[in-house]
Design a protein around this motif. Structure first.
Motif, PDB file in Angstrom:
ATOM      1  N   THR A   1       0.838  -1.197   0.000  1.00 49.50           N
ATOM      2  CA  THR A   1       0.000   0.000   0.000  1.00 49.50           C
ATOM      3  C   THR A   1       0.872   1.246   0.000  1.00 49.50           C
ATOM      4  O   THR A   1       1.798   1.355   0.813  1.00 49.50           O
ATOM      5  CB  THR A   1      -0.926   0.016   1.227  1.00 49.50           C
TER       6      THR A   1
ATOM      7  N   THR B   1       1.721   5.382   0.338  1.00 52.60           N
ATOM      8  CA  THR B   1       1.380   6.445   1.274  1.00 52.60           C
ATOM      9  C   THR B   1       0.161   7.216   0.791  1.00 52.60           C
ATOM     10  O   THR B   1       0.082   7.604  -0.378  1.00 52.60           O
ATOM     11  CB  THR B   1       2.560   7.412   1.416  1.00 52.60           C
TER      12      THR B   1
ATOM     13  N   ALA C   1       2.909  11.170  11.664  1.00 54.46           N
ATOM     14  CA  ALA C   1       2.125  10.130  10.997  1.00 54.46           C
ATOM     15  C   ALA C   1       2.458  10.066   9.504  1.00 54.46           C
ATOM     16  O   ALA C   1       2.599   8.973   8.929  1.00 54.46           O
ATOM     17  CB  ALA C   1       0.630  10.401  11.199  1.00 54.46           C
ATOM     18  N   PHE C   2       2.602  11.234   8.887  1.00 52.93           N
ATOM     19  CA  PHE C   2       2.924  11.271   7.463  1.00 52.93           C
ATOM     20  C   PHE C   2       4.329  10.725   7.200  1.00 52.93           C
ATOM     21  O   PHE C   2       4.553   9.939   6.274  1.00 52.93           O
ATOM     22  CB  PHE C   2       2.799  12.707   6.957  1.00 52.93           C
TER      23      PHE C   2
ATOM     24  N   TYR D   1       6.025   8.603   9.073  1.00 52.90           N
ATOM     25  CA  TYR D   1       6.059   7.154   9.296  1.00 52.90           C
ATOM     26  C   TYR D   1       5.363   6.393   8.163  1.00 52.90           C
ATOM     27  O   TYR D   1       5.766   5.277   7.827  1.00 52.90           O
ATOM     28  CB  TYR D   1       5.408   6.820  10.638  1.00 52.90           C
ATOM     29  N   SER D   2       4.336   6.995   7.586  1.00 52.65           N
ATOM     30  CA  SER D   2       3.662   6.313   6.473  1.00 52.65           C
ATOM     31  C   SER D   2       4.568   6.264   5.241  1.00 52.65           C
ATOM     32  O   SER D   2       4.570   5.281   4.493  1.00 52.65           O
ATOM     33  CB  SER D   2       2.345   7.015   6.134  1.00 52.65           C
TER      34      SER D   2
ATOM     35  N   ALA E   1       6.973   3.556   5.960  1.00 50.14           N
ATOM     36  CA  ALA E   1       6.310   2.252   5.867  1.00 50.14           C
ATOM     37  C   ALA E   1       6.170   1.809   4.420  1.00 50.14           C
ATOM     38  O   ALA E   1       6.326   0.623   4.104  1.00 50.14           O
ATOM     39  CB  ALA E   1       4.938   2.319   6.541  1.00 50.14           C
ATOM     40  N   THR E   2       5.868   2.762   3.523  1.00 54.78           N
ATOM     41  CA  THR E   2       5.799   2.427   2.096  1.00 54.78           C
ATOM     42  C   THR E   2       7.161   1.984   1.592  1.00 54.78           C
ATOM     43  O   THR E   2       7.276   0.988   0.865  1.00 54.78           O
ATOM     44  CB  THR E   2       5.312   3.642   1.296  1.00 54.78           C
TER      45      THR E   2
ATOM     46  N   GLN F   1      10.462   3.279  12.953  1.00 53.03           N
ATOM     47  CA  GLN F   1      10.031   4.518  13.604  1.00 53.03           C
ATOM     48  C   GLN F   1      10.960   4.942  14.729  1.00 53.03           C
ATOM     49  O   GLN F   1      10.971   6.123  15.093  1.00 53.03           O
ATOM     50  CB  GLN F   1       8.608   4.346  14.149  1.00 53.03           C
TER      51      GLN F   1
END
Length: 436
Positions: free
Chosen positions: A70, A72, A140-141, A143-144, A147-148, A273
């Motif tokens: 998925t 971001t 949050a942005f 870390y997303s 994560a991507t 993170q």
């Protein structure tokens, strides 16, 4: 022309389709037919004197989809301060004003930072609540994004990595005597850097240094050269070199308040993170957002330097810009593209997954002769672009030599009766031209 779900406009050829064949044999025939129109045109366009590639968030989405992860999202974040509602309303209004429609996280951060700047002067206590909201949203942005990256790195993404490398090489593999490909992106992730590393491409940007690369204001035309064996004093340009400009910053750019300088942190691709390079208060240090007023974005540091690079690279004769994954929702970028198209020899190639109102609105301001277009789930698919429509790297000399040999052999194998009469060039191989 009336646009349908899929289609293209390249040179004098234009086709639109409601649906693409799903049967394998029919799809192969469809691709073979339209490749003969699309690939030669793109090959010619990519040999322009100045070639630029503009990548938006759709590029990351396409690679993430190929890797099965998925990407971001750009959704807005919640807030607890007394001004959270007003910030969200302003973000929505500004997004509509720019033709974007629904506000995203960039719009929200831009409005929140504008409020934060004012409150820092008026009431520091109230400003702290807004600062906390901004920090949480940016956390949050950030870390997303990581994560991507982590998902792409961890997934069994060999096909996705191969697509990414092939995509970049189709643009970057220019003869070294030509000007380097210049890649511009509005993305904050490091997917382009990862793809260049995997493909063996060398990147030139504004950062200088090894242990702590610093952002430099000077635009010295640095490049890579080498000395051929046995030849001294005649250095040649290396192949596989690109220039990279990240117009909205990057998740690993940091602002040092003490020195007032921007440097690149040692944040690994897809870092966890709890990585020590990630700051506790990103609003003060992380350069991953446009500054408050997008209409004056080119007036503040470091965006002034970045957009000067964009304008100087594109607004000149014989310049080509290819966009992929860019939704034409940024006025400051659109203005530069329209200025570029005021030069008659400039050309724009739009690779779009969908022709929404923003893309159509931009295209209405252009001259069709200066814009090539490939749109729809088929023609803008990363897999189909790489496998079917983008030209092979121009440095593939082996294929070129093979083509020359086959042409010459075909001529040599012709029956004697069909050869030209004596004195008319009999036995002479035809001129096959260059393959650059």
């Amino acid at each position: 022309m009336e646009w349908k779900a899929h289609g293209y406009r390249v040179g004098s050829s234009s086709e639109t389709f409601d649906a693409i064949p799903t049967n394998a044999d029919e799809l192969d025939q469809f691709v073979a037919l339209h490749r003969r129109k699309i690939e030669p045109w793109l090959s010619a366009v990519f040999q322009a004197e100045h070639l630029n590639l503009l990548l938006g968030s759709g590029f990351t989405t396409a690679v993430a989809f190929a890797a099965g992860v998925t990407a971001t999202g750009m959704e807005t974040a919640g807030g607890k301060s007394a001004h959270a509602q007003a910030i969200m309303e302003h973000a929505t209004a500004s997004a509509k004003k720019m033709g974007r429609g629904k506000a995203n996280i960039e719009d929200q951060l831009r409005s929140a930072i504008a409020v934060l700047e004012g409150l820092s002067i008026i009431d520091e206590a109230v400003a702290k609540a807004v600062r906390d909201d901004v920090n949480k949203a940016m956390d949050a942005f950030l870390y997303s994004l990581l994560a991507t990256e982590q998902g792409i790195a961890d997934a069994d993404s060999a096909p996705a990595s191969a697509m990414l490398q092939s995509f970049l090489l189709s643009f970057a593999s220019r003869a070294a005597s030509r000007e380097r490909l210049h890649i511009f992106t509005t993305n904050y992730d490091r997917l382009i850097e990862r793809g260049c590393d995997d493909a063996g491409l060398r990147i030139i940007d504004r950062f200088v240094g090894t242990l702590r690369p610093l952002f430099r204001n000077t635009r010295i035309e640095l490049d890579y050269h080498y000395n051929p064996p046995g030849i001294r004093g005649e250095p040649r340009f290396m192949e596989g070199v690109v220039r990279l400009t990240k117009l909205h910053g990057s998740l690993d750019w940091r602002f040092d308040g003490a020195t007032r300088r921007i440097y690149r942190a040692e944040t690994p691709f897809g870092a966890p993170q709890d990585h020590p390079s990630l700051p506790a208060s990103p609003v003060d240090t992380v350069m991953i957002y446009p500054n408050p007023a997008k209409d004056v974005e080119t007036t503040q540091y470091p965006y002034a330097e970045l957009f000067r690079d964009f304008a100087s690279a594109t607004c000149r004769p014989n310049s080509v810009v290819v966009t992929y994954g860019y939704g034409f929702g940024d006025d400051h970028i659109n203005r530069v593209l329209l200025d570029m198209l005021s030069v008659p020899s400039a050309h724009l190639v739009v690779l779009a997954f969908d022709l929404d109102d923003r893309v159509k609105g931009f295209l209405k301001q252009t001259r069709p002769a200066q814009v090539s277009l490939m749109a729809g789930r088929h023609f803008a698919s990363l897999r189909h672009l790489v496998e079917d429509y983008l030209p092979k790297p121009a440095l593939d000399y082996i294929t070129g030599r093979m083509s020359e040999l086959l042409k010459n052999r075909a001529f040599a194998d012709m029956p004697v009766a069909s050869t030209p009469a004596a004195g008319a060039g009999a036995g002479r191989a035809p001129d096959t031209g260059s393959i650059a």
